[in-house]
Design a protein around this motif. Structure first.
Motif, PDB file in Angstrom:
ATOM      1  N   LYS A  18       0.833  -1.210   0.000  1.00 57.31           N
ATOM      2  CA  LYS A  18       0.000   0.000   0.000  1.00 57.31           C
ATOM      3  C   LYS A  18       0.869   1.263   0.000  1.00 57.31           C
ATOM      4  N   LEU A  19       1.875   1.293   0.867  1.00 55.11           N
ATOM      5  CA  LEU A  19       2.739   2.475   0.956  1.00 55.11           C
ATOM      6  C   LEU A  19       3.476   2.747  -0.354  1.00 55.11           C
ATOM      7  N   LEU A  20       3.901   1.685  -1.021  1.00 51.50           N
ATOM      8  CA  LEU A  20       4.652   1.833  -2.271  1.00 51.50           C
ATOM      9  C   LEU A  20       3.741   1.787  -3.499  1.00 51.50           C
ATOM     10  N   ASP A  21       2.446   1.623  -3.262  1.00 52.49           N
ATOM     11  CA  ASP A  21       1.442   1.604  -4.327  1.00 52.49           C
ATOM     12  C   ASP A  21       1.840   0.633  -5.440  1.00 52.49           C
ATOM     13  N   ASP A  22       2.048  -0.620  -5.041  1.00 54.72           N
ATOM     14  CA  ASP A  22       2.529  -1.646  -5.974  1.00 54.72           C
ATOM     15  C   ASP A  22       1.448  -2.700  -6.195  1.00 54.72           C
ATOM     16  N   SER A  23       0.631  -2.492  -7.213  1.00 56.34           N
ATOM     17  CA  SER A  23      -0.503  -3.388  -7.453  1.00 56.34           C
ATOM     18  C   SER A  23      -0.069  -4.785  -7.898  1.00 56.34           C
ATOM     19  N   LEU A  24       1.041  -4.892  -8.632  1.00 58.20           N
ATOM     20  CA  LEU A  24       1.492  -6.218  -9.055  1.00 58.20           C
ATOM     21  C   LEU A  24       1.976  -7.025  -7.852  1.00 58.20           C
ATOM     22  N   ALA A  25       2.756  -6.419  -6.982  1.00 57.99           N
ATOM     23  CA  ALA A  25       3.200  -7.122  -5.770  1.00 57.99           C
ATOM     24  C   ALA A  25       1.993  -7.521  -4.932  1.00 57.99           C
ATOM     25  N   GLU A  26       0.993  -6.664  -4.869  1.00 55.49           N
ATOM     26  CA  GLU A  26      -0.216  -6.990  -4.118  1.00 55.49           C
ATOM     27  C   GLU A  26      -0.918  -8.211  -4.705  1.00 55.49           C
ATOM     28  N   ARG A  27      -1.061  -8.256  -6.019  1.00 58.11           N
ATOM     29  CA  ARG A  27      -1.707  -9.410  -6.659  1.00 58.11           C
ATOM     30  C   ARG A  27      -0.934 -10.694  -6.370  1.00 58.11           C
ATOM     31  N   ILE A  28       0.394 -10.633  -6.444  1.00 63.36           N
ATOM     32  CA  ILE A  28       1.219 -11.820  -6.179  1.00 63.36           C
ATOM     33  C   ILE A  28       1.024 -12.291  -4.739  1.00 63.36           C
ATOM     34  N   ILE A  29       1.078 -11.366  -3.799  1.00 67.88           N
ATOM     35  CA  ILE A  29       0.955 -11.722  -2.376  1.00 67.88           C
ATOM     36  C   ILE A  29      -0.440 -12.244  -2.069  1.00 67.88           C
ATOM     37  N   LEU A  30      -1.468 -11.599  -2.598  1.00 67.26           N
ATOM     38  CA  LEU A  30      -2.836 -12.057  -2.327  1.00 67.26           C
ATOM     39  C   LEU A  30      -3.120 -13.397  -2.994  1.00 67.26           C
ATOM     40  N   ARG A  31      -2.530 -13.628  -4.169  1.00 69.19           N
ATOM     41  CA  ARG A  31      -2.670 -14.910  -4.868  1.00 69.19           C
ATOM     42  C   ARG A  31      -1.845 -15.978  -4.164  1.00 69.19           C
ATOM     43  N   ASP A  32      -0.777 -15.532  -3.478  1.00 71.31           N
ATOM     44  CA  ASP A  32       0.114 -16.412  -2.730  1.00 71.31           C
ATOM     45  C   ASP A  32       1.008 -17.253  -3.635  1.00 71.31           C
ATOM     46  N   SER A  33       1.300 -16.731  -4.828  1.00 68.65           N
ATOM     47  CA  SER A  33       2.200 -17.466  -5.716  1.00 68.65           C
ATOM     48  C   SER A  33       2.719 -16.567  -6.833  1.00 68.65           C
ATOM     49  N   ILE A  34       3.865 -16.962  -7.352  1.00 64.79           N
ATOM     50  CA  ILE A  34       4.482 -16.323  -8.510  1.00 64.79           C
ATOM     51  C   ILE A  34       4.136 -17.177  -9.719  1.00 64.79           C
ATOM     52  N   GLU A  35       3.742 -16.517 -10.813  1.00 68.67           N
ATOM     53  CA  GLU A  35       3.328 -17.269 -12.001  1.00 68.67           C
ATOM     54  C   GLU A  35       4.238 -17.082 -13.211  1.00 68.67           C
ATOM     55  N   SER A  36       5.264 -16.251 -13.088  1.00 65.50           N
ATOM     56  CA  SER A  36       6.153 -16.042 -14.231  1.00 65.50           C
ATOM     57  C   SER A  36       7.496 -15.493 -13.761  1.00 65.50           C
ATOM     58  N   LYS A  37       8.457 -15.557 -14.662  1.00 61.58           N
ATOM     59  CA  LYS A  37       9.783 -15.006 -14.388  1.00 61.58           C
ATOM     60  C   LYS A  37       9.682 -13.505 -14.099  1.00 61.58           C
ATOM     61  N   GLU A  38       8.829 -12.811 -14.849  1.00 64.86           N
ATOM     62  CA  GLU A  38       8.663 -11.374 -14.665  1.00 64.86           C
ATOM     63  C   GLU A  38       8.118 -11.063 -13.268  1.00 64.86           C
ATOM     64  N   GLU A  39       7.141 -11.869 -12.823  1.00 61.60           N
ATOM     65  CA  GLU A  39       6.614 -11.675 -11.475  1.00 61.60           C
ATOM     66  C   GLU A  39       7.672 -11.972 -10.417  1.00 61.60           C
ATOM     67  N   ALA A  40       8.487 -12.980 -10.653  1.00 62.54           N
ATOM     68  CA  ALA A  40       9.550 -13.313  -9.701  1.00 62.54           C
ATOM     69  C   ALA A  40      10.523 -12.150  -9.561  1.00 62.54           C
ATOM     70  N   ILE A  41      10.921 -11.582 -10.666  1.00 62.06           N
ATOM     71  CA  ILE A  41      11.842 -10.440 -10.638  1.00 62.06           C
ATOM     72  C   ILE A  41      11.178  -9.255  -9.944  1.00 62.06           C
ATOM     73  N   HIS A  42       9.914  -9.030 -10.252  1.00 65.65           N
ATOM     74  CA  HIS A  42       9.192  -7.913  -9.644  1.00 65.65           C
ATOM     75  C   HIS A  42       9.111  -8.076  -8.125  1.00 65.65           C
ATOM     76  N   LEU A  43       8.742  -9.267  -7.660  1.00 63.39           N
ATOM     77  CA  LEU A  43       8.603  -9.484  -6.223  1.00 63.39           C
ATOM     78  C   LEU A  43       9.952  -9.386  -5.508  1.00 63.39           C
ATOM     79  N   ALA A  44      10.991  -9.889  -6.126  1.00 60.48           N
ATOM     80  CA  ALA A  44      12.325  -9.766  -5.523  1.00 60.48           C
ATOM     81  C   ALA A  44      12.713  -8.291  -5.410  1.00 60.48           C
ATOM     82  N   ASN A  45      12.474  -7.520  -6.463  1.00 66.73           N
ATOM     83  CA  ASN A  45      12.758  -6.082  -6.410  1.00 66.73           C
ATOM     84  C   ASN A  45      11.901  -5.395  -5.357  1.00 66.73           C
ATOM     85  N   PHE A  46      10.634  -5.793  -5.270  1.00 58.72           N
ATOM     86  CA  PHE A  46       9.747  -5.208  -4.279  1.00 58.72           C
ATOM     87  C   PHE A  46      10.297  -5.421  -2.869  1.00 58.72           C
TER      88      PHE A  46
END
Length: 96
Positions: A18-46
């Motif tokens: 919420k503080l960083l306004d990161d909707s993709l990280a939110e979707r990953i966390i709420l889904r409770d899984s990473i579905e692609s290499k791009e999401e993995a990189i995004h979550l690691a950066n987050f």
């Protein structure tokens, strides 16, 4: 499924989503899984983007979030490894 050991881990991550306004990280966390290499990189950066404001907040408030950040990094490392995204985690972390 991301293997959180403590509910505070997910709570802190969602607070920074919420503080960083990161909707993709939110979707990953709420889904409770990473579905692609791009999401993995995004979550690691987050994760690393979350650490800097956390340190600033700790200085301002006198709190210490180091313990929960350590729990989160252990959880993420285990999840990235078990889900086949350890290279993406390492790639992002090595740039830090």
């Amino acid at each position: 499924m991301i293997p959180y050991k403590r509910p505070q881990e997910k709570e802190m991550i969602l607070r920074y989503v919420k503080l960083l306004d990161d909707s993709l990280a939110e979707r990953i966390i709420l889904r409770d899984s990473i579905e692609s290499k791009e999401e993995a990189i995004h979550l690691a950066n987050f994760f690393w983007q979350m650490v800097d404001p956390s340190n600033i907040e700790d200085k301002e408030s006198g709190e210490n979030s180091e313990y929960i950040l350590e729990k989160i990094i252990i959880t993420f490392m285990a999840y990235f490894n078990s889900s086949g995204y350890e290279n993406e985690w390492d790639e992002v972390t090595d740039k830090r």
